[in-house]
Write a protein that holds these residues in place. Structure first.
Motif, PDB file in Angstrom:
ATOM      1  N   ARG A 181       6.943  12.998  -0.603  1.00  0.00           N
ATOM      2  CA  ARG A 181       8.648  12.875  -1.438  1.00  0.00           C
ATOM      3  C   ARG A 181       7.558  14.598  -3.203  1.00  0.00           C
ATOM      4  N   GLU A 182       7.154  14.141  -3.099  1.00  0.00           N
ATOM      5  CA  GLU A 182       6.460  15.393  -4.083  1.00  0.00           C
ATOM      6  C   GLU A 182       6.280  16.207  -3.238  1.00  0.00           C
ATOM      7  N   LEU A 183       5.436  16.248  -2.183  1.00  0.00           N
ATOM      8  CA  LEU A 183       5.137  17.606  -1.446  1.00  0.00           C
ATOM      9  C   LEU A 183       6.836  17.915  -0.630  1.00  0.00           C
ATOM     10  N   GLY A 184       7.336  17.069  -0.357  1.00  0.00           N
ATOM     11  CA  GLY A 184       8.343  17.434   0.158  1.00  0.00           C
ATOM     12  C   GLY A 184       8.230  18.215   1.842  1.00  0.00           C
ATOM     13  N   ILE A 185       7.425  17.558   2.696  1.00  0.00           N
ATOM     14  CA  ILE A 185       7.412  18.183   3.917  1.00  0.00           C
ATOM     15  C   ILE A 185       7.499  17.078   5.008  1.00  0.00           C
ATOM     16  N   THR A 186       8.011  18.229   5.747  1.00  0.00           N
ATOM     17  CA  THR A 186       8.919  17.219   6.364  1.00  0.00           C
ATOM     18  C   THR A 186       7.686  16.543   7.456  1.00  0.00           C
ATOM     19  N   THR A 187       8.143  15.270   7.712  1.00  0.00           N
ATOM     20  CA  THR A 187       7.381  14.334   8.325  1.00  0.00           C
ATOM     21  C   THR A 187       7.897  13.401   9.462  1.00  0.00           C
ATOM     22  N   ILE A 188       7.297  13.948  10.236  1.00  0.00           N
ATOM     23  CA  ILE A 188       7.357  12.145  11.686  1.00  0.00           C
ATOM     24  C   ILE A 188       6.045  11.439  11.602  1.00  0.00           C
ATOM     25  N   TYR A 189       6.282   9.979  11.517  1.00  0.00           N
ATOM     26  CA  TYR A 189       5.646   9.032  10.897  1.00  0.00           C
ATOM     27  C   TYR A 189       6.280   7.940  12.482  1.00  0.00           C
ATOM     28  N   VAL A 190       4.585   7.573  12.993  1.00  0.00           N
ATOM     29  CA  VAL A 190       5.137   6.999  14.470  1.00  0.00           C
ATOM     30  C   VAL A 190       4.462   4.951  13.539  1.00  0.00           C
ATOM     31  N   THR A 191       4.901   4.456  13.891  1.00  0.00           N
ATOM     32  CA  THR A 191       4.322   3.046  13.808  1.00  0.00           C
ATOM     33  C   THR A 191       5.214   1.884  14.645  1.00  0.00           C
ATOM     34  N   HIS A 192       4.342   0.936  14.340  1.00  0.00           N
ATOM     35  CA  HIS A 192       5.084  -0.091  15.584  1.00  0.00           C
ATOM     36  C   HIS A 192       5.589  -1.782  14.285  1.00  0.00           C
ATOM     37  N   ASP A 193       5.590  -1.442  12.983  1.00  0.00           N
ATOM     38  CA  ASP A 193       5.683  -1.778  12.122  1.00  0.00           C
ATOM     39  C   ASP A 193       6.700  -1.984  11.238  1.00  0.00           C
ATOM     40  N   GLN A 194       7.526  -2.829  11.243  1.00  0.00           N
ATOM     41  CA  GLN A 194       8.888  -2.719  11.270  1.00  0.00           C
ATOM     42  C   GLN A 194       8.994  -2.818   9.838  1.00  0.00           C
ATOM     43  N   ALA A 195       7.942  -3.175   8.884  1.00  0.00           N
ATOM     44  CA  ALA A 195       8.036  -3.447   7.360  1.00  0.00           C
ATOM     45  C   ALA A 195       7.874  -2.039   7.093  1.00  0.00           C
ATOM     46  N   GLU A 196       6.473  -1.301   7.225  1.00  0.00           N
ATOM     47  CA  GLU A 196       6.201   0.046   7.412  1.00  0.00           C
ATOM     48  C   GLU A 196       7.379   0.747   7.383  1.00  0.00           C
ATOM     49  N   ALA A 197       8.372   0.425   7.977  1.00  0.00           N
ATOM     50  CA  ALA A 197       9.510   1.497   8.488  1.00  0.00           C
ATOM     51  C   ALA A 197      10.126   1.559   7.896  1.00  0.00           C
ATOM     52  N   MET A 198      10.667   0.047   7.394  1.00  0.00           N
ATOM     53  CA  MET A 198      11.682  -0.113   6.542  1.00  0.00           C
ATOM     54  C   MET A 198      11.627   0.388   4.979  1.00  0.00           C
TER      55      MET A 198
END
Ligand code: ATP
Ligand code: MG
Length: 363
Positions: A181-198
């Motif tokens: 949020r601070e850097l505002g860099i567009t990010t694509i983040y992969v995970t299979h952990d739904q809590a992490e994603a949420m």
């Protein structure tokens, strides 16, 4: 900073279709998560965007540039992997400086940028240490530093926290989110952990078998899942699913699960009738949307406790529905022995109804 657009992306490995006509747009500065079970094509999608794999079809744009034919180093993306292998023989400082030295930046600028990133990640005191002298979380921060120091337009992260223990993972989640949020860099983040994603995502693309099943904000996936797959994947313990046949009488709908006859409230009945309901549906109800009590509940059912799982702040109570276990979430402690009779009621306004054949949500 840049947006990322993926159009009709397709990739196969021999007979396996890894990415099956995937399209999405990540807005400038957005934190997008690709979420799905093992083998659903998350890493492949990320590697295609990074340029580490060549697509068999489709287009990838970073900013406004079509990058399909650009080599990875010209795409201005930085990727952080699950195995964030730091160079063991280099101190933290040199690990972070490494990508800049390759690019032959002036020494003063390298020094300035390494210290800036170290300050941001709060690892300034660690610059003189070797990776083996760091905790897992500190190592992960150094790996992030090494990616950040290049000031890429886009961050690609493939399960960057999965090597950390549970407690540190939860801590680093918040750290990473704040940093992004601070850097505002567009990010694509992969995970299979739904809590992490949420907890981290602005929006989540839920993937299965190479396809996007739903792309939406976390609360939308939770409250309005588009299909059985998303409904079952988001939330823990998972949503309960009961097969049911549909009986419509005078505009009122009753679902018959073989154990329960569930009279739907008017609001749900109307939606279902308007949709022209199929004869077989799946009734979906989250564990937190089932009320449980030791005394009878109007409109409720008597069930037998199969087992209770006390978690301190809440208790999961399981009961049997045919040969299936239904889970109920009770805030606080709930004492009951296996076989004890208790009462439950479904909070029907919170229920979901899916077409059994297509798996798509009707309500
Ligand atoms: N280099 C490759 N050669 C052959 N098949 C591959 C290759 N890379 C991936 N696949 C296959 O493509 C599919 C998607 O793989 P991918 O690594 O993208 O999944 P994933 O969603 O990242 O899974 P995980 O959560 O386990 O990391 C899988 O069936 C996988 O076996
Ligand atoms: Mg993967």
């Amino acid at each position: 900073m840049a947006r990322v657009v993926v159009k009709d992306l397709f990739k196969r490995f021999g007979k396996v279709v890894a990415v099956d006509h995937v399209s999405f747009e990540v807005k400038d500065g957005e934190f997008m998560v690709l979420l799905g079970p093992s083998g659903c094509g998350k890493t492949t999608t990320l590697r295609l965007i990074a340029g580490l794999e060549t697509p068999d079809g489709g287009e990838i744009y970073i900013g406004d540039r079509l990058v399909n034919d650009l080599p990875p180093k010209d795409r201005d993306v930085a990727m952080v992997f699950q195995n964030y292998a730091l160079y063991p023989h280099m101190k933290v400082y040199d690990n972070i400086a490494f990508p800049l030295r390759i690019r032959k930046l002036p020494k003063e600028e390298i020094d300035r940028r390494v210290r800036e990133v170290a300050k941001l990640l709060r690892i300034e005191e660690l610059l003189d240490r070797y990776p083996r002298q760091l905790s897992g979380g500190q190592q992960q921060r150094v790996a992030l530093g090494r990616a950040l120091v290049r000031q890429p337009q886009v961050f690609l992260m493939d399960e960057p926290l999965s090597n950390l223990d549970a407690k540190l993972r939860v801590y680093m989640r918040a750290e990473l989110k704040r940093l992004q949020r601070e850097l505002g860099i567009t990010t694509i983040y992969v995970t299979h952990d739904q809590a992490e994603a949420m907890t981290m995502a602005d929006r989540i693309a839920v993937m299965n078998e190479g396809k996007i099943m739903q792309l939406a904000e976390p609360h939308v996936l939770y409250h309005k899942p588009a299909n059985l797959f998303v409904a079952g994947f988001i939330g823990a313990p998972a949503m309960n699913f009961l097969d049911a046949s549909v009986n419509v009488r005078d505009g009122e709908v009753e679902l018959d699960t073989g154990v329960f006859r569930i009279r739907l409230p008017r609001s749900l009945s109307e939606v279902l009738v308007r949709a022209g309901p199929p004869s077989e549906v799946v009734f979906g109800i989250r564990p937190e949307h089932i009320t449980v009590s030791k005394s009878p509940i109007p409109g409720g059912y008597q069930v037998e406790v199969f087992v209770t799982e006390p978690l301190g702040s809440e208790t999961i109570i399981d009961f049997k529905h045919g040969d299936q276990l239904v889970k109920v979430r009770y805030p606080g402690g709930f004492e009951a022995v296996p076989g004890e009779k208790v009462y439950i009621a479904f909070q029907l306004e919170q229920a979901h109804i899916f077409d059994k054949k297509t798996g798509n949500a009707i309500v």
